[in-house]
Design a protein around this motif. Structure first.
Motif, PDB file in Angstrom:
ATOM      1  N   GLY A 227       0.730  -1.344   0.082  1.00 49.64           N
ATOM      2  CA  GLY A 227      -0.102  -0.160  -0.065  1.00 49.64           C
ATOM      3  C   GLY A 227       0.759   1.318   0.039  1.00 49.64           C
ATOM      4  O   GLY A 227       0.496   2.247  -0.672  1.00 49.64           O
ATOM      5  N   LYS A 228       1.893   1.048   0.537  1.00 50.37           N
ATOM      6  CA  LYS A 228       2.993   2.254   0.554  1.00 50.37           C
ATOM      7  C   LYS A 228       3.728   2.266  -0.442  1.00 50.37           C
ATOM      8  O   LYS A 228       4.684   3.079  -0.378  1.00 50.37           O
ATOM      9  N   ASN A 229       3.683   1.429  -1.516  1.00 51.76           N
ATOM     10  CA  ASN A 229       4.574   1.336  -2.517  1.00 51.76           C
ATOM     11  C   ASN A 229       6.051   1.335  -2.360  1.00 51.76           C
ATOM     12  O   ASN A 229       7.038   2.084  -2.846  1.00 51.76           O
ATOM     13  N   LYS A 230       6.620   0.591  -1.436  1.00 47.96           N
ATOM     14  CA  LYS A 230       7.809   0.459  -0.778  1.00 47.96           C
ATOM     15  C   LYS A 230       8.628  -0.400  -1.938  1.00 47.96           C
ATOM     16  O   LYS A 230       9.416  -1.495  -1.494  1.00 47.96           O
ATOM     17  N   PHE A 231       8.938  -0.089  -3.186  1.00 53.28           N
ATOM     18  CA  PHE A 231       9.249  -0.947  -4.160  1.00 53.28           C
ATOM     19  C   PHE A 231      10.868  -0.994  -4.278  1.00 53.28           C
ATOM     20  O   PHE A 231      11.506  -0.087  -3.703  1.00 53.28           O
ATOM     21  N   GLY A 232      11.179  -2.009  -4.894  1.00 56.14           N
ATOM     22  CA  GLY A 232      12.781  -2.109  -5.181  1.00 56.14           C
ATOM     23  C   GLY A 232      13.593  -2.164  -3.772  1.00 56.14           C
ATOM     24  O   GLY A 232      14.767  -1.981  -3.622  1.00 56.14           O
ATOM     25  N   GLU A 233      12.899  -2.667  -2.434  1.00 58.22           N
ATOM     26  CA  GLU A 233      13.579  -2.972  -1.084  1.00 58.22           C
ATOM     27  C   GLU A 233      13.094  -4.217  -0.731  1.00 58.22           C
ATOM     28  O   GLU A 233      12.214  -4.916  -1.381  1.00 58.22           O
ATOM     29  N   ARG A 234      13.946  -4.681   0.230  1.00 59.64           N
ATOM     30  CA  ARG A 234      13.821  -5.871   1.000  1.00 59.64           C
ATOM     31  C   ARG A 234      13.547  -5.481   2.481  1.00 59.64           C
ATOM     32  O   ARG A 234      13.821  -4.506   2.781  1.00 59.64           O
ATOM     33  N   PHE A 235      12.606  -6.206   3.136  1.00 61.36           N
ATOM     34  CA  PHE A 235      12.448  -6.057   4.518  1.00 61.36           C
ATOM     35  C   PHE A 235      12.597  -7.528   5.403  1.00 61.36           C
ATOM     36  O   PHE A 235      11.664  -8.321   5.096  1.00 61.36           O
ATOM     37  N   ILE A 236      13.180  -7.268   6.279  1.00 61.79           N
ATOM     38  CA  ILE A 236      13.355  -8.645   7.077  1.00 61.79           C
ATOM     39  C   ILE A 236      11.979  -8.228   8.189  1.00 61.79           C
ATOM     40  O   ILE A 236      12.016  -7.382   8.804  1.00 61.79           O
ATOM     41  N   LEU A 237      11.347  -9.383   8.249  1.00 68.52           N
ATOM     42  CA  LEU A 237      10.332  -9.548   9.350  1.00 68.52           C
ATOM     43  C   LEU A 237      10.250 -10.590  10.460  1.00 68.52           C
ATOM     44  O   LEU A 237      10.351 -11.777  10.341  1.00 68.52           O
ATOM     45  N   ILE A 238      11.017 -10.340  11.598  1.00 62.44           N
ATOM     46  CA  ILE A 238      11.221 -11.209  12.783  1.00 62.44           C
ATOM     47  C   ILE A 238      10.496 -10.237  14.059  1.00 62.44           C
ATOM     48  O   ILE A 238      10.650  -9.127  13.884  1.00 62.44           O
ATOM     49  N   SER A 239       9.990 -11.054  14.965  1.00 63.60           N
ATOM     50  CA  SER A 239       9.672 -10.527  16.174  1.00 63.60           C
ATOM     51  C   SER A 239      10.916 -10.511  17.049  1.00 63.60           C
ATOM     52  O   SER A 239      11.434  -9.655  17.545  1.00 63.60           O
ATOM     53  N   GLU A 240      11.285 -11.860  17.344  1.00 61.68           N
ATOM     54  CA  GLU A 240      12.408 -12.071  18.337  1.00 61.68           C
ATOM     55  C   GLU A 240      13.115 -13.385  17.740  1.00 61.68           C
ATOM     56  O   GLU A 240      12.740 -14.223  17.247  1.00 61.68           O
ATOM     57  N   SER A 241      14.538 -13.376  18.417  1.00 61.30           N
ATOM     58  CA  SER A 241      15.083 -14.698  18.331  1.00 61.30           C
ATOM     59  C   SER A 241      15.082 -15.470  19.658  1.00 61.30           C
ATOM     60  O   SER A 241      15.160 -14.733  20.613  1.00 61.30           O
TER      61      SER A 241
END
Length: 338
Positions: A227-241
Motif C-alpha cells: 500500500g505504501k509502494n515500498k518498491f525495490g527494497e527488502r524487509f526483514i520480518l522477525i519479532s524475536e530470536s
C-alpha cells in the motif's frame, strides 16, 4: 484484482483474509489436490465471520510449470503476492525445491510481464542473509555469500530472489520480504505448520536459536508495504530470536510433556558420520547434513529495525504468539482435525 499464490499455506491464507477484510477482490492459487476446507476451518481462529470471507475467495487451480495456466490466472490482476514455495531441509526434496521455488518464480514473473500486473511482493526467507553490519547484526544489506555452505532451501530462495530483482530492473514494481520462522494456525502437517507437532513428538531439541514471527504480523506488513509502494527494497520480518529449547519447552509444558533434552553439536556430528555409512539404511540420518547441523546449533542477531521504522510497527511477542496458535492446535486436536 489481487492474486495470491500459495493461498492454502500458513501465510498465503492469512494474506488472502487480510486483503478481503480491506474489501479487495482476491483470486487464490491452489493445486487440484489442495484442501481448501482446511483453510476455511482455520479462519474461525482469525475472524468472527469465517464463512462470509471464505465465500468471497475466487479459487483457481494453477500449474506453475505451465505459462498459459499462469497467464490465465493473471487475467485482470494488478497485484501479486507470491507466497508459494517448497520448504524442506531434507536432501530428497532438493530437485522439487529448485523446480518450485526458482522455476516457478521465473515462470510467474514471465507471465506478469505479459499482463497488467503493477505490483509484485515476493516472500523470501532470512535463510538467504549472510554477513553482519557494524553492530554484528544481519540486516537488509546482508548479502548471500556463495562461498558459505547453505541448505538447498536457502539456495533456492536466493536464486528466486535473483529472478525478482531482475524483474525489478526491467520495470516491475517489486518488494521482497524475508520472514523468520512463521508461527501460525492450520496447515499443521506442512512447512512451519509442523512447529507444534514436531516439538510434541520429539523429546529432543538443539542448542541453537531461530528468529520467529507471527503470521498475522507478516500478512499485515506485506499488505502495508504494498500500500505504501515500498518498491525495490527488502524487509526483514522477525519479532524475536529464541532458543529452540525455549520454544520447545514452552510448547511441551503446555501439552503436559517433559522438557526436551538438548542434542549437542558433537552428538549431531556423530549422526552425520553415521549418515555417510548408514543413511541408506536409516532414512532419518539423511537429515544429519553439515548445513543442517550448523543451522540448528548456531545463533544470529537479526535486525528488524527497518520495517519497524518504515511502518511504525510493533511485533507480537513470540511467547504470546506461541500461546495463541498452540491453543488453536490443541483445540484442533480435540476436534480430531489432525
Amino acid at each position: 484484482m489481487v492474486f495470491v499464490t500459495g493461498a492454502t499455506g500458513i501465510l498465503g491464507r492469512i494474506i488472502v483474509l487480510e486483503l478481503l477484510k480491506k474489501g479487495k477482490k482476491v483470486r487464490a492459487a491452489k493445486r487440484p489436490a489442495s484442501d481448501i476446507a482446511e483453510v476455511k476451518h482455520s479462519y474461525k481462529f482469525y475472524t468472527e465471520n469465517p464463512d462470509d470471507f471464505f465465500t468471497k475467495i475466487e479459487w483457481i487451480n494453477v500449474d506453475f510449470e505451465d505459462i498459459h495456466s499462469l497467464q490465465s490466472a493473471l487475467n485482470g490482476v494488478t497485484e501479486v503476492y507470491h507466497c508459494a514455495a517448497k520448504v524442506s531441509f531434507h536432501p530428497k526434496d532438493e530437485k522439487e525445491m529448485y523446480r518450485t521455488n526458482i522455476k516457478g518464480t521465473e515462470n510467474l514473473l514471465f507471465a506478469c510481464d505479459q499482463s497488467n500486473v503493477q505490483k509484485f511482493l515476493h516472500v523470501s526467507s532470512i535463510a538467504v542473509l549472510d554477513g553482519v553490519n557494524e553492530n554484528g547484526e544481519l540486516d537488509e544489506e546482508s548479502d548471500f555469500n556463495p562461498k558459505i555452505d547453505h541448505s538447498a532451501y536457502a539456495i533456492s530462495k536466493h536464486l528466486s530472489e535473483m529472478e525478482v530483482w531482475r524483474a525489478s530492473a526491467e520495470g516491475l514494481n517489486t518488494i521482497i520480504i524475508n520472514p523468520g520462522m512463521i508461527i501460525g494456525t492450520g496447515n499443521w502437517k506442512q512447512s512451519s505448520g509442523e512447529l507444534f507437532s514436531t516439538f510434541e513428538k520429539s523429546s529432543f531439541t538443539f542448542s541453537g536459536s531461530s528468529a520467529y514471527v507471527d503470521v498475522r504480523d507478516v500478512a499485515k506488513i506485506a499488505i502495508d508495504l504494498m500500500g505504501k509502494n515500498k518498491f525495490g527494497e527488502r524487509f526483514i520480518l522477525i519479532s524475536e530470536s529464541k532458543k529452540y529449547s525455549e520454544i520447545g519447552n514452552q510448547i511441551r509444558r503446555k501439552l503436559n510433556l517433559k522438557d526436551a533434552k538438548i542434542l549437542s553439536k558433537s552428538i549431531l556430528n556423530t549422526g552425520r558420520w553415521l549418515n555417510i555409512f548408514f543413511g541408506w539404511l536409516i532414512p532419518q540420518l539423511k537429515m544429519a547434513t553439515r548445513t543442517n547441523i550448523e543451522s540448528v546449533t548456531s545463533s544470529s542477531i537479526i535486525s528488524n529495525q527497518k520495517v519497524k521504522k518504515v511502518l511504525n510497527f510493533d511485533f507480537i511477542p513470540v511467547q504470546e504468539s506461541i500461546d495463541f496458535h498452540l491453543n488453536n492446535y490443541i483445540n484442533d486436536k480435540k476436534l480430531n482435525k489432525l
